[in-house]
Design a protein around this motif. Structure first.
Motif, PDB file in Angstrom:
ATOM      1  N   MET A 288       0.823  -1.193   0.000  1.00 57.49           N
ATOM      2  CA  MET A 288       0.000   0.000   0.000  1.00 57.49           C
ATOM      3  C   MET A 288       0.874   1.266   0.000  1.00 57.49           C
ATOM      4  N   ARG A 289       2.008   1.181   0.684  1.00 54.44           N
ATOM      5  CA  ARG A 289       2.898   2.342   0.716  1.00 54.44           C
ATOM      6  C   ARG A 289       3.395   2.704  -0.679  1.00 54.44           C
ATOM      7  N   LYS A 290       3.696   1.692  -1.470  1.00 49.87           N
ATOM      8  CA  LYS A 290       4.168   1.917  -2.832  1.00 49.87           C
ATOM      9  C   LYS A 290       3.073   2.568  -3.684  1.00 49.87           C
ATOM     10  N   ILE A 291       1.849   2.128  -3.508  1.00 52.49           N
ATOM     11  CA  ILE A 291       0.714   2.710  -4.238  1.00 52.49           C
ATOM     12  C   ILE A 291       0.582   4.187  -3.886  1.00 52.49           C
ATOM     13  N   ILE A 292       0.668   4.510  -2.617  1.00 51.48           N
ATOM     14  CA  ILE A 292       0.549   5.907  -2.187  1.00 51.48           C
ATOM     15  C   ILE A 292       1.697   6.737  -2.751  1.00 51.48           C
ATOM     16  N   GLN A 293       2.908   6.214  -2.687  1.00 56.50           N
ATOM     17  CA  GLN A 293       4.056   6.943  -3.234  1.00 56.50           C
ATOM     18  C   GLN A 293       3.893   7.187  -4.732  1.00 56.50           C
ATOM     19  N   GLN A 294       3.456   6.189  -5.458  1.00 56.14           N
ATOM     20  CA  GLN A 294       3.256   6.344  -6.897  1.00 56.14           C
ATOM     21  C   GLN A 294       2.124   7.337  -7.191  1.00 56.14           C
ATOM     22  N   GLY A 295       1.082   7.297  -6.386  1.00 58.49           N
ATOM     23  CA  GLY A 295      -0.012   8.250  -6.549  1.00 58.49           C
ATOM     24  C   GLY A 295       0.430   9.673  -6.265  1.00 58.49           C
ATOM     25  N   LEU A 296       1.250   9.835  -5.251  1.00 55.07           N
ATOM     26  CA  LEU A 296       1.771  11.170  -4.939  1.00 55.07           C
ATOM     27  C   LEU A 296       2.632  11.696  -6.079  1.00 55.07           C
ATOM     28  N   LEU A 297       3.432  10.828  -6.666  1.00 57.32           N
ATOM     29  CA  LEU A 297       4.249  11.236  -7.811  1.00 57.32           C
ATOM     30  C   LEU A 297       3.354  11.648  -8.984  1.00 57.32           C
ATOM     31  N   ALA A 298       2.361  10.833  -9.295  1.00 57.06           N
ATOM     32  CA  ALA A 298       1.444  11.146 -10.396  1.00 57.06           C
ATOM     33  C   ALA A 298       0.726  12.466 -10.135  1.00 57.06           C
ATOM     34  N   GLY A 299       0.278  12.670  -8.915  1.00 55.10           N
ATOM     35  CA  GLY A 299      -0.423  13.907  -8.571  1.00 55.10           C
ATOM     36  C   GLY A 299       0.475  15.125  -8.624  1.00 55.10           C
ATOM     37  N   LEU A 300       1.702  14.974  -8.145  1.00 57.37           N
ATOM     38  CA  LEU A 300       2.639  16.097  -8.143  1.00 57.37           C
ATOM     39  C   LEU A 300       2.987  16.527  -9.574  1.00 57.37           C
ATOM     40  N   VAL A 301       3.357  15.560 -10.400  1.00 52.66           N
ATOM     41  CA  VAL A 301       3.748  15.880 -11.771  1.00 52.66           C
ATOM     42  C   VAL A 301       2.570  16.496 -12.532  1.00 52.66           C
ATOM     43  N   SER A 302       1.418  15.856 -12.466  1.00 48.40           N
ATOM     44  CA  SER A 302       0.263  16.352 -13.218  1.00 48.40           C
ATOM     45  C   SER A 302      -0.236  17.685 -12.663  1.00 48.40           C
ATOM     46  N   GLY A 303      -0.190  17.863 -11.357  1.00 49.65           N
ATOM     47  CA  GLY A 303      -0.619  19.127 -10.755  1.00 49.65           C
ATOM     48  C   GLY A 303       0.274  20.289 -11.130  1.00 49.65           C
ATOM     49  N   ILE A 304       1.576  20.057 -11.159  1.00 49.27           N
ATOM     50  CA  ILE A 304       2.518  21.108 -11.563  1.00 49.27           C
ATOM     51  C   ILE A 304       2.297  21.472 -13.032  1.00 49.27           C
ATOM     52  N   ILE A 305       2.150  20.464 -13.875  1.00 45.88           N
ATOM     53  CA  ILE A 305       1.948  20.740 -15.295  1.00 45.88           C
ATOM     54  C   ILE A 305       0.625  21.460 -15.524  1.00 45.88           C
ATOM     55  N   LEU A 306      -0.429  21.073 -14.835  1.00 44.69           N
ATOM     56  CA  LEU A 306      -1.709  21.778 -14.955  1.00 44.69           C
ATOM     57  C   LEU A 306      -1.538  23.245 -14.594  1.00 44.69           C
ATOM     58  N   GLY A 307      -0.874  23.516 -13.487  1.00 40.87           N
ATOM     59  CA  GLY A 307      -0.649  24.894 -13.071  1.00 40.87           C
ATOM     60  C   GLY A 307       0.140  25.683 -14.100  1.00 40.87           C
ATOM     61  N   LEU A 308       1.195  25.082 -14.629  1.00 42.47           N
ATOM     62  CA  LEU A 308       2.013  25.775 -15.633  1.00 42.47           C
ATOM     63  C   LEU A 308       1.235  26.033 -16.917  1.00 42.47           C
ATOM     64  N   VAL A 309       0.453  25.051 -17.353  1.00 44.08           N
ATOM     65  CA  VAL A 309      -0.346  25.225 -18.573  1.00 44.08           C
ATOM     66  C   VAL A 309      -1.358  26.355 -18.389  1.00 44.08           C
ATOM     67  N   LEU A 310      -2.076  26.349 -17.263  1.00 40.26           N
ATOM     68  CA  LEU A 310      -3.083  27.389 -17.052  1.00 40.26           C
ATOM     69  C   LEU A 310      -2.449  28.761 -16.849  1.00 40.26           C
ATOM     70  N   LYS A 311      -1.287  28.807 -16.224  1.00 40.09           N
ATOM     71  CA  LYS A 311      -0.597  30.092 -16.071  1.00 40.09           C
ATOM     72  C   LYS A 311      -0.170  30.620 -17.441  1.00 40.09           C
ATOM     73  N   TRP A 312       0.348  29.751 -18.276  1.00 34.63           N
ATOM     74  CA  TRP A 312       0.760  30.126 -19.631  1.00 34.63           C
ATOM     75  C   TRP A 312      -0.449  30.594 -20.450  1.00 34.63           C
ATOM     76  N   ILE A 313      -1.569  29.882 -20.346  1.00 36.98           N
ATOM     77  CA  ILE A 313      -2.784  30.287 -21.065  1.00 36.98           C
ATOM     78  C   ILE A 313      -3.254  31.652 -20.574  1.00 36.98           C
ATOM     79  N   GLN A 314      -3.270  31.857 -19.265  1.00 38.90           N
ATOM     80  CA  GLN A 314      -3.714  33.143 -18.725  1.00 38.90           C
ATOM     81  C   GLN A 314      -2.798  34.265 -19.187  1.00 38.90           C
TER      82      GLN A 314
END
Length: 143
Positions: free
Chosen positions: A1-27
């Motif tokens: 379960m720890r590995k699942i959480i770590q992988q989920g945190l990585l997926a969330g961090l990468v995708s969240g940062i990219i979402l923020g950068l894309v929307l900032k660039w669009i704005q």
């Protein structure tokens, strides 16, 4: 379960940062306040009216981390990371409407152009989730 959480945190961090950068660039390029909407926390009564951008972005990333873990749990049972990511991205784009209704410093709820930009950003977010999930599967670290 720890590995699942770590992988989920990585997926969330990468995708969240990219979402923020894309929307900032669009704005920045269009003037549509989609990045402002992403960071907007006006509806949280216990927070001050003005917060530094880095803190608002950190709050956005907390949400992205939680969604990343949920995404990771989802694809451990349903082995379609691209579809899961795009579904999560499209579904989260619907938050535009309630969030737009809660503040006067973000796009209007009926601003179709702003919603289009918001949707594009969230589909990119979903694609990144899918990409990270697919990478995790290929690394045989998922199952």
């Amino acid at each position: 379960m720890r590995k699942i959480i770590q992988q989920g945190l990585l997926a969330g961090l990468v995708s969240g940062i990219i979402l923020g950068l894309v929307l900032k660039w669009i704005q920045y390029g269009t003037g549509a306040l989609v990045y402002t909407l992403l960071l907007n926390v006006d509806f949280v009564p216990v927070l001050p009216d003005v917060l530094p951008e880095w803190l608002e972005f950190a709050m956005h990333l907390v949400v992205a981390l939680v969604l990343g873990v949920l995404f990771r749990l989802w694809i451990s049972r349903w082995h379609h990371p691209w579809l899961a990511g795009l579904t999560l991205g499209a579904a989260s784009s619907l938050l535009f409407f309630p969030l737009a209704m809660m503040s006067d410093r973000v796009p209007a709820v009926n601003d179709g152009q702003a919603y289009m930009y918001w949707l594009i950003g969230h589909l990119v977010y979903g694609l990144v989730l899918g990409m990270v999930g697919r990478w995790q599967i290929r690394q045989r670290s998922l199952f």
